[in-house]
Write a protein that holds these residues in place. Structure first.
Motif, PDB file in Angstrom:
ATOM      1  N   PRO A 118      -0.499 -28.570   9.010  1.00 30.62           N
ATOM      2  CA  PRO A 118      -1.808 -27.824   8.758  1.00 30.62           C
ATOM      3  C   PRO A 118      -1.164 -26.119   9.192  1.00 30.62           C
ATOM      4  N   HIS A 119       0.160 -26.095   9.502  1.00 26.56           N
ATOM      5  CA  HIS A 119       0.422 -24.726   9.870  1.00 26.56           C
ATOM      6  C   HIS A 119       0.628 -23.733   8.526  1.00 26.56           C
ATOM      7  N   GLN A 120       0.221 -22.477   8.683  1.00 27.85           N
ATOM      8  CA  GLN A 120       0.395 -21.674   7.570  1.00 27.85           C
ATOM      9  C   GLN A 120       1.295 -20.490   7.635  1.00 27.85           C
ATOM     10  N   ASP A 121       1.962 -20.496   6.864  1.00 27.88           N
ATOM     11  CA  ASP A 121       2.882 -19.110   6.851  1.00 27.88           C
ATOM     12  C   ASP A 121       3.261 -18.753   5.125  1.00 27.88           C
ATOM     13  N   LEU A 122       2.121 -18.263   4.637  1.00 28.53           N
ATOM     14  CA  LEU A 122       1.779 -18.014   3.364  1.00 28.53           C
ATOM     15  C   LEU A 122       2.513 -16.706   2.891  1.00 28.53           C
ATOM     16  N   ALA A 123       2.978 -16.666   1.634  1.00 29.83           N
ATOM     17  CA  ALA A 123       3.527 -15.378   1.208  1.00 29.83           C
ATOM     18  C   ALA A 123       3.287 -15.531  -0.302  1.00 29.83           C
ATOM     19  N   PRO A 124       3.059 -14.304  -0.771  1.00 31.52           N
ATOM     20  CA  PRO A 124       2.577 -14.214  -2.063  1.00 31.52           C
ATOM     21  C   PRO A 124       3.912 -14.280  -2.938  1.00 31.52           C
ATOM     22  N   VAL A 125       3.798 -15.137  -4.221  1.00 28.99           N
ATOM     23  CA  VAL A 125       4.724 -15.246  -4.954  1.00 28.99           C
ATOM     24  C   VAL A 125       4.329 -15.255  -6.611  1.00 28.99           C
ATOM     25  N   SER A 126       5.106 -15.068  -7.708  1.00 31.87           N
ATOM     26  CA  SER A 126       4.770 -14.803  -8.858  1.00 31.87           C
ATOM     27  C   SER A 126       4.430 -16.290  -9.332  1.00 31.87           C
ATOM     28  N   CYS A 127       3.463 -16.589  -9.981  1.00 28.34           N
ATOM     29  CA  CYS A 127       2.629 -17.742 -10.379  1.00 28.34           C
ATOM     30  C   CYS A 127       3.710 -18.240 -11.543  1.00 28.34           C
ATOM     31  N   ASP A 128       4.751 -17.469 -11.959  1.00 27.25           N
ATOM     32  CA  ASP A 128       5.676 -17.838 -12.965  1.00 27.25           C
ATOM     33  C   ASP A 128       7.069 -18.533 -12.229  1.00 27.25           C
ATOM     34  N   SER A 129       7.020 -18.166 -11.000  1.00 26.23           N
ATOM     35  CA  SER A 129       8.182 -18.590 -10.114  1.00 26.23           C
ATOM     36  C   SER A 129       7.960 -19.984  -9.872  1.00 26.23           C
ATOM     37  N   ALA A 130       9.215 -20.873  -9.869  1.00 33.39           N
ATOM     38  CA  ALA A 130       9.220 -22.212  -9.517  1.00 33.39           C
ATOM     39  C   ALA A 130       8.937 -22.365  -7.939  1.00 33.39           C
ATOM     40  N   LEU A 131       8.858 -21.174  -7.252  1.00 33.62           N
ATOM     41  CA  LEU A 131       8.553 -21.596  -5.731  1.00 33.62           C
ATOM     42  C   LEU A 131       6.947 -21.595  -5.570  1.00 33.62           C
ATOM     43  N   ALA A 132       6.278 -21.277  -6.739  1.00 30.94           N
ATOM     44  CA  ALA A 132       4.755 -21.108  -6.461  1.00 30.94           C
ATOM     45  C   ALA A 132       4.294 -22.602  -6.198  1.00 30.94           C
ATOM     46  N   GLN A 133       3.584 -22.774  -5.098  1.00 31.47           N
ATOM     47  CA  GLN A 133       2.869 -24.042  -4.725  1.00 31.47           C
ATOM     48  C   GLN A 133       1.507 -24.093  -4.573  1.00 31.47           C
ATOM     49  N   LEU A 134       0.797 -22.813  -4.704  1.00 28.05           N
ATOM     50  CA  LEU A 134      -0.702 -22.796  -4.665  1.00 28.05           C
ATOM     51  C   LEU A 134      -1.194 -21.616  -5.183  1.00 28.05           C
ATOM     52  N   ARG A 135      -2.251 -21.708  -5.972  1.00 27.01           N
ATOM     53  CA  ARG A 135      -2.863 -20.838  -6.661  1.00 27.01           C
ATOM     54  C   ARG A 135      -4.315 -20.231  -5.430  1.00 27.01           C
ATOM     55  N   VAL A 136      -4.530 -19.191  -5.447  1.00 24.70           N
ATOM     56  CA  VAL A 136      -5.568 -18.663  -4.634  1.00 24.70           C
ATOM     57  C   VAL A 136      -6.838 -18.640  -5.238  1.00 24.70           C
ATOM     58  N   THR A 137      -7.731 -19.162  -4.864  1.00 24.44           N
ATOM     59  CA  THR A 137      -9.025 -19.195  -5.627  1.00 24.44           C
ATOM     60  C   THR A 137     -10.206 -18.664  -4.579  1.00 24.44           C
ATOM     61  N   ASP A 138     -11.366 -18.270  -5.249  1.00 26.16           N
ATOM     62  CA  ASP A 138     -12.541 -17.963  -4.414  1.00 26.16           C
ATOM     63  C   ASP A 138     -13.566 -19.011  -4.127  1.00 26.16           C
ATOM     64  N   PRO A 139     -13.938 -19.363  -3.089  1.00 29.06           N
ATOM     65  CA  PRO A 139     -14.920 -20.345  -2.978  1.00 29.06           C
ATOM     66  C   PRO A 139     -16.335 -19.876  -3.245  1.00 29.06           C
ATOM     67  N   GLY A 140     -16.313 -18.792  -3.432  1.00 27.16           N
ATOM     68  CA  GLY A 140     -17.736 -18.077  -3.581  1.00 27.16           C
ATOM     69  C   GLY A 140     -18.770 -18.293  -2.186  1.00 27.16           C
ATOM     70  N   THR A 141     -20.014 -18.976  -2.702  1.00 25.26           N
ATOM     71  CA  THR A 141     -20.970 -19.195  -1.637  1.00 25.26           C
ATOM     72  C   THR A 141     -20.691 -20.569  -1.313  1.00 25.26           C
ATOM     73  N   GLY A 142     -19.658 -21.403  -1.931  1.00 22.09           N
ATOM     74  CA  GLY A 142     -19.685 -22.810  -1.465  1.00 22.09           C
ATOM     75  C   GLY A 142     -18.450 -23.058  -0.671  1.00 22.09           C
ATOM     76  N   SER A 143     -17.932 -24.166  -0.714  1.00 21.68           N
ATOM     77  CA  SER A 143     -16.716 -24.718  -0.230  1.00 21.68           C
ATOM     78  C   SER A 143     -15.787 -24.997  -1.130  1.00 21.68           C
ATOM     79  N   CYS A 144     -14.510 -25.173  -0.754  1.00 16.30           N
ATOM     80  CA  CYS A 144     -13.289 -25.473  -1.351  1.00 16.30           C
ATOM     81  C   CYS A 144     -13.423 -26.909  -2.129  1.00 16.30           C
ATOM     82  N   PRO A 145     -12.886 -26.769  -3.482  1.00 15.82           N
ATOM     83  CA  PRO A 145     -12.996 -28.251  -3.868  1.00 15.82           C
ATOM     84  C   PRO A 145     -12.197 -29.419  -3.134  1.00 15.82           C
ATOM     85  N   SER A 146     -12.557 -30.591  -3.265  1.00 14.30           N
ATOM     86  CA  SER A 146     -11.651 -31.692  -2.635  1.00 14.30           C
ATOM     87  C   SER A 146     -10.145 -31.560  -2.903  1.00 14.30           C
ATOM     88  N   GLY A 147      -9.226 -31.643  -1.954  1.00 15.62           N
ATOM     89  CA  GLY A 147      -7.902 -31.660  -2.232  1.00 15.62           C
ATOM     90  C   GLY A 147      -7.452 -29.977  -2.021  1.00 15.62           C
TER      91      GLY A 147
END
Length: 228
Positions: free
Chosen positions: A177-206
């Protein structure tokens, strides 16, 4: 003491003001001027007090003030005591200036006040430590003000983390659960995560929760949706 003679500075009968104990001129008034000598490991506190006319009192003040400006700095504590002594003497000078000019001559000429303190070599040399002390005194509130202004941004951990934007992609260089996040291009093979906005709710499962430090405001939680 000859009959009819009177100690210097005494008040004769009839309420006539006492004369100066140095020259005998009147009017005169009680005056106290302080001095200080710093000598590395020891120090001396000096004081010249008595009943003086305006001219003699001014001479005593200028001599004590000039001597303190030269001799008062040579010790760790004396560096702090000397400015205080000089300021106290300014209060004495205010009282000296309220003494009227002599109207009755004494038995000897009054002391020569000489040149004003800052027109003497001692006064010119004292400008160096006095200027340095004044700059130090001014620097303290300035630094405190800078600290207050820069404090919120300087203490914010967001300065050590990259900022993630909604819709962008990121890479975690650490193991969950440790985080050392770095932004990368979504076209890159290194991209692992897409950043989304939970709005007023919580993040989806997973999805993961990004630390608030990664948001632009530093206090908002973003969702991280796995791409792989």
């Amino acid at each position: 003491m000859p009959m009819g003679a009177m100690p210097a500075g005494a008040m004769p009968m009839g309420g006539v003001p006492a004369g100066c104990q140095l020259c005998g001129a009147s009017p005169a008034a009680p005056v106290s001027v302080r001095g200080h000598q710093g000598m590395l490991v020891i120090m001396r506190f000096l004081r010249r007090q008595g009943t003086f006319c305006r001219t003699c009192a001014l001479a005593v003040f200028r001599d004590m003030q000039a001597d303190t400006m030269i001799q008062g700095w040579w010790g760790p504590l004396s560096v702090l005591i000397t400015p205080f002594t000089l300021l106290v003497n300014l209060g004495a000078l205010s009282g000296i200036k309220r003494i009227p000019e002599p109207v009755t001559a004494g038995w000897r000429p009054p002391l020569d006040p000489g040149r004003p303190v800052f027109r003497r070599p001692a006064g010119l040399l004292a400008l160096v430590p006095l200027t340095g002390l004044a700059l130090l005194v001014l620097a303290v509130p300035i630094l405190m003000l800078i600290g207050l202004v820069a404090g919120p941004s300087g203490s914010d951990d967001t300065s050590s983390h990259p900022t993630l934007k909604v819709g962008s992609c990121a890479l975690n260089n650490d193991d969950w659960p440790h985080q050392d996040l770095a932004p990368v291009s979504c076209d890159s093979a290194l991209a692992q995560l897409r950043v989304t906005d939970p709005g007023t709710g919580s993040c989806p499962s997973g999805d993961y929760l990004a630390y608030p430090e990664y948001s632009s405001s530093g206090d908002k939680t973003l969702c991280l949706h796995p791409l792989k």
